[in-house]
Design a protein around this motif. Structure first.
Motif, PDB file in Angstrom:
ATOM      1  N   THR A   1       0.824  -1.205   0.000  1.00 40.46           N
ATOM      2  CA  THR A   1       0.000   0.000   0.000  1.00 40.46           C
ATOM      3  C   THR A   1       0.859   1.256   0.000  1.00 40.46           C
ATOM      4  O   THR A   1       0.422   2.310  -0.449  1.00 40.46           O
ATOM      5  CB  THR A   1      -0.959  -0.011   1.208  1.00 40.46           C
TER       6      THR A   1
ATOM      7  N   LEU B   1       0.910   3.014  -3.205  1.00 38.42           N
ATOM      8  CA  LEU B   1      -0.373   3.480  -3.736  1.00 38.42           C
ATOM      9  C   LEU B   1      -0.278   4.812  -4.490  1.00 38.42           C
ATOM     10  O   LEU B   1      -0.848   4.926  -5.575  1.00 38.42           O
ATOM     11  CB  LEU B   1      -1.426   3.537  -2.636  1.00 38.42           C
TER      12      LEU B   1
ATOM     13  N   THR C   1      -7.794  -1.809  -1.577  1.00 35.68           N
ATOM     14  CA  THR C   1      -6.701  -1.946  -0.610  1.00 35.68           C
ATOM     15  C   THR C   1      -7.220  -2.576   0.677  1.00 35.68           C
ATOM     16  O   THR C   1      -8.425  -2.821   0.824  1.00 35.68           O
ATOM     17  CB  THR C   1      -6.089  -0.571  -0.277  1.00 35.68           C
TER      18      THR C   1
ATOM     19  N   SER D   1      -7.522   4.988  -2.474  1.00 31.38           N
ATOM     20  CA  SER D   1      -8.171   3.738  -2.840  1.00 31.38           C
ATOM     21  C   SER D   1      -9.665   3.973  -3.085  1.00 31.38           C
ATOM     22  O   SER D   1     -10.249   4.918  -2.557  1.00 31.38           O
ATOM     23  CB  SER D   1      -7.985   2.724  -1.707  1.00 31.38           C
TER      24      SER D   1
ATOM     25  N   ASN E   1     -11.793  -0.177   0.276  1.00 37.78           N
ATOM     26  CA  ASN E   1     -10.809  -0.584   1.271  1.00 37.78           C
ATOM     27  C   ASN E   1     -11.437  -1.595   2.228  1.00 37.78           C
ATOM     28  O   ASN E   1     -12.483  -1.332   2.819  1.00 37.78           O
ATOM     29  CB  ASN E   1     -10.315   0.638   2.050  1.00 37.78           C
TER      30      ASN E   1
END
Length: 171
Positions: free
Chosen positions: A99, A102, A118, A128, A131
């Motif tokens: 992550t 990201l 994520t 994201s 999640n």
């Protein structure tokens, strides 16, 4: 000491169930998101779910999706490494420590119709679209529809209605 062993065994037993639930959710997300035609190279292109961060989870996802399809397209699971292209991917699941990449992933996929999922503590705040969170030992998910819409994806109201939380602000 016996309690610690029992707790550890319970955690190990719960991990496969958590992975199975996340895999089922990832597969099901495909049916509740509308992708534009240009998200697929050809009319018969597969529906691709990319996993970054854990080959063991990719194995579970492959078992979950074996022989299945999303909107008439066969599902393929791709294992991707840091820096790999996500072209041709419909869902990218960025796991755990990955992550941290990201921001780079979001920059590289800006404008592409890729649903970014994520499992980070502040995943939606990082950009994201969906999640995963654990809440009372249950896998739940939060959704940020605005970043998805910015990538030409439409998340259905049905999926939004079962989310734990929907964050509507722009990221």
């Amino acid at each position: 000491m016996l309690t610690h062993i029992a707790d550890g065994a319970a955690q190990l037993a719960a991990q496969p169930i958590e992975a199975q639930v996340k895999a089922a959710f990832l597969y099901k997300f495909g049916a509740y998101v509308a992708w534009p035609n240009q998200a697929f190279e050809k009319a018969d292109s597969p529906f691709v779910i990319a996993v970054m961060g854990a080959d063991a989870f990719a194995d579970v996802l492959e078992q979950t999706t074996a022989g299945r399809n999303v909107n008439g397209r066969p599902v393929e699971v791709h294992r991707v490494r840091r820096g790999a292209s996500l072209t041709g991917v419909q869902i990218a699941f960025i796991m755990g420590a990955e992550t941290s990449t990201l921001p780079d992933i979001l920059a590289a996929t800006k404008g592409q119709s890729i649903l970014i999922v994520t499992e980070a503590e502040r995943g939606l705040d990082s950009g994201s679209m969906i999640n995963f969170v654990l809440e009372q030992d249950k896998v739940r998910f939060d959704i940020a529809p605005v970043p998805a819409e910015q990538n030409n994806l439409k998340i259905s109201a049905r999926l939004l209605s079962v989310a734990r939380k929907v964050v509507r602000r722009a990221s």
